[in-house]
Write an enzyme that holds these catalytic residues in place. Structure first.
Site, PDB file in Angstrom:
ATOM      1  N   HIS A 197       0.812  -1.226   0.000  1.00  0.00           N
ATOM      2  CA  HIS A 197       0.000   0.000   0.000  1.00  0.00           C
ATOM      3  C   HIS A 197       0.846   1.278   0.000  1.00  0.00           C
ATOM      4  O   HIS A 197       0.747   2.128   0.874  1.00  0.00           O
ATOM      5  CB  HIS A 197      -1.079   0.018   1.081  1.00  0.00           C
ATOM      6  N   HIS A 203      -4.104  -9.304  15.188  1.00  0.00           N
ATOM      7  CA  HIS A 203      -4.213  -8.084  14.375  1.00  0.00           C
ATOM      8  C   HIS A 203      -5.119  -8.366  13.185  1.00  0.00           C
ATOM      9  O   HIS A 203      -4.928  -9.350  12.475  1.00  0.00           O
ATOM     10  CB  HIS A 203      -2.810  -7.679  13.921  1.00  0.00           C
ATOM     11  N   GLU A 242      -5.564  -6.627  10.377  1.00  0.00           N
ATOM     12  CA  GLU A 242      -5.212  -6.219   9.015  1.00  0.00           C
ATOM     13  C   GLU A 242      -5.078  -7.472   8.146  1.00  0.00           C
ATOM     14  O   GLU A 242      -4.657  -8.540   8.593  1.00  0.00           O
ATOM     15  CB  GLU A 242      -3.930  -5.365   8.990  1.00  0.00           C
ATOM     16  N   ASP A 282      -3.256  -8.727   5.911  1.00  0.00           N
ATOM     17  CA  ASP A 282      -2.072  -9.549   5.684  1.00  0.00           C
ATOM     18  C   ASP A 282      -1.922 -10.603   6.779  1.00  0.00           C
ATOM     19  O   ASP A 282      -1.129 -11.539   6.629  1.00  0.00           O
ATOM     20  CB  ASP A 282      -0.792  -8.701   5.546  1.00  0.00           C
ATOM     21  N   HIS A 285      -0.288  -2.003  15.386  1.00  0.00           N
ATOM     22  CA  HIS A 285      -0.307  -0.937  14.429  1.00  0.00           C
ATOM     23  C   HIS A 285      -1.695  -0.352  14.160  1.00  0.00           C
ATOM     24  O   HIS A 285      -1.822   0.745  13.626  1.00  0.00           O
ATOM     25  CB  HIS A 285       0.319  -1.504  13.131  1.00  0.00           C
ATOM     26  N   ASP A 310       2.600  -6.771  14.334  1.00  0.00           N
ATOM     27  CA  ASP A 310       3.412  -5.872  13.499  1.00  0.00           C
ATOM     28  C   ASP A 310       4.642  -5.307  14.221  1.00  0.00           C
ATOM     29  O   ASP A 310       5.620  -4.913  13.570  1.00  0.00           O
ATOM     30  CB  ASP A 310       2.566  -4.691  13.007  1.00  0.00           C
ATOM     31  N   TYR A 316      10.628  -0.063   8.063  1.00  0.00           N
ATOM     32  CA  TYR A 316       9.297  -0.496   8.513  1.00  0.00           C
ATOM     33  C   TYR A 316       8.725   0.482   9.538  1.00  0.00           C
ATOM     34  O   TYR A 316       7.563   0.899   9.449  1.00  0.00           O
ATOM     35  CB  TYR A 316       9.417  -1.896   9.111  1.00  0.00           C
ATOM     36  N   HIS A 322       5.900 -10.108  10.686  1.00  0.00           N
ATOM     37  CA  HIS A 322       6.705  -9.907   9.467  1.00  0.00           C
ATOM     38  C   HIS A 322       8.181 -10.035   9.837  1.00  0.00           C
ATOM     39  O   HIS A 322       8.612  -9.518  10.883  1.00  0.00           O
ATOM     40  CB  HIS A 322       6.514  -8.494   8.893  1.00  0.00           C
TER      41      HIS A 322
HETATM   42 FE1  FEO Z   1      -0.760  -3.847  10.250  1.00  0.00          FE
HETATM   43 FE2  FEO Z   1       1.214  -6.385   8.890  1.00  0.00          FE
HETATM   44  O1  FEO Z   1      -0.400  -5.442   9.276  1.00  0.00           O
END
Ligand code: FEO
Length: 406
Positions: free
Chosen positions: A28, A82, A84, A86, A155, A174, A202, A235
């Site tokens: 994004h 989380h 989100e 992903d 996040h 995150d 990041y 991640h």
């Molecule tokens: Fe805030 Fe890796 O998602």
């Protein structure tokens, strides 16, 4: 199902079962030059527990790695740290497949997951200090407990940590992550320069807007008495002995203390703004400032954000095109504004042909970001030597400001 992708044991009873995205280059708007991973973890207790899932397109890889250890239909508990996509992209499929006894998320996570997937999801909302028992005290391998902690805006509003005290393992979604696809799963196996570069990138592009609340969250973790032997983000690599270093960097980056580094960002039409940038940069160098010059012809907005993370000044140059600042400059400034970098001084400069609106627009954009303007300079057409002298002087002025010599 078969398991062409294998799980990796990361601690007694804990396995990495995520996916490696070697090819993603745009997250994004954030350039992910080294790809990323979507980490998920399987905890093999009496209750088989999955912590987070992966981006939707990687479901087969997730299921394959889980199948290397256990049939995915045997999963008893899913924790969504989380919402989100992903990390939650495969959640509905996993719920459908495993029919788990319990799915846990934060109260905001319950709301966010319902809004994302537009369906009835039977998810238990957990608060700070709530616990889920994975294995009882008499289980082989001892008890295993998951303790939950809200970490809003680290996040997203829904974000939370899960902690297994018996393994000193913190599942931190995150936080402490990075976009880095690699064969290595542990930070200990990756060079420090690469870890710090990608962690900084990041932080600058994902977490910077929430800097003000991060120290309080880190204090909260410390006050909760969590000993952390393993920090398992969603991640990038898993942190072990290097965790104190990344925590120290996070505290430093969140503080956003001004430094003697200046980032010069500009674009040019017929090399006039480029000439101004070069003279201005010479003045900055002469002042003793640390200088990073990022021409927009070859610099991505997210790399600018990364360079700005430890900077004290932002200097922006733009020609005027059809009464507007150059589109690449507008793009970079729009992106940077959202990241809310604090404690910057700055300047605007540029060449124009007819009416020269861009400088005022850049000035307004910088002040809208909270940048304190030291000066600005515009010139019509090709800058003459006396204009280049003024550019140099502006560079010296900005440099003196951030080096403390003015
Ligand atoms: Fe805030 Fe890796 O998602």
């Amino acid at each position: 199902m078969g398991s062409p992708f294998k799980a990796l044991k990361v601690a007694e009873g804990i396995y990495w079962v995520g996916a490696i995205d070697w090819s993603v280059r745009d997250f994004h708007g954030y350039r992910t030059a080294r790809g990323t991973t979507y980490n998920a973890y399987l905890v093999m207790g009496e209750k088989i527990t999955l912590v987070d899932t992966v981006k939707a397109g990687f479901k087969d890889e997730l299921l394959s790695r889980i199948s290397d250890i256990v049939d995915p239909s045997q999963i008893d508990i899913i924790i969504s740290n989380h919402a989100e996509m992903d990390h939650s992209g495969c959640l509905p499929d996993l719920i459908e497949l495993a029919r788990p006894e319990k799915v846990y998320a934060s109260p905001k996570g319950v709301e966010a997951l319902a809004a994302h997937f537009r369906g009835e999801m039977d998810i238990v909302a957990v608060k700070d200090g709530d616990e889920a028992i994975i294995s009882g005290p008499d289980a082989e391998g001892g008890p295993l407990t998951v303790r939950f902690m809200q970490t809003p805006l680290l996040h997203w509003p829904d974000s939370m940590f899960s902690y297994i005290p018996e393994r000193k393992a913190l599942f931190c979604q995150d936080a402490f992550g990075m976009h880095l696809a690699s064969a290595e799963r542990f930070a200990e196996d990756i060079p420090d320069w690469l870890l710090e570069q990608e962690a900084a990138s990041y932080f600058a592009n994902i977490l910077l807007p929430f800097s003000a609340m991060l120290p309080r969250l880190f204090d909260k973790v410390e006050k909760a008495g969590m000993e952390i032997a393993l920090a398992l983000p969603d991640h990038g690599p898993i942190w072990g002995a290097k965790f104190p270093r990344i925590l120290e960097l996070y505290r430093r980056w969140a503080a956003q203390a001004p430094t003697a580094k200046v980032v010069v960002v500009y674009d040019t039409m017929w090399d006039s703004t480029d000439a101004m940038a070069r003279a201005l940069t010479d003045g900055l160098i002469a002042s003793g400032a640390q200088v990073k010059v990022l021409p927009l012809s070859g610099s991505h907005r997210s790399d600018i954000a990364t360079e700005l993370l430890d900077a004290g000044a932002l200097v922006v140059g733009s020609p005027t095109l059809n009464g507007q600042m150059f589109p690449t400059v507008a793009d970079a400034l729009c992106y940077l504004k959202g990241l809310k970098k604090k404690n910057l001084v700055g300047a605007a400069f540029g060449s124009y042909g007819w009416s020269g609106e861009s400088i005022k627009q850049v000035e307004e954009s910088l002040t809208g970001m909270g940048v304190e303007l030291v000066g600005s300079l515009r010139t019509q057409y090709v800058p003459e030597d006396h204009v280049l002298e003024q550019c140099r002087a502006l560079g010296e002025q900005v440099g003196a400001r951030i080096t403390g010599k003015s």
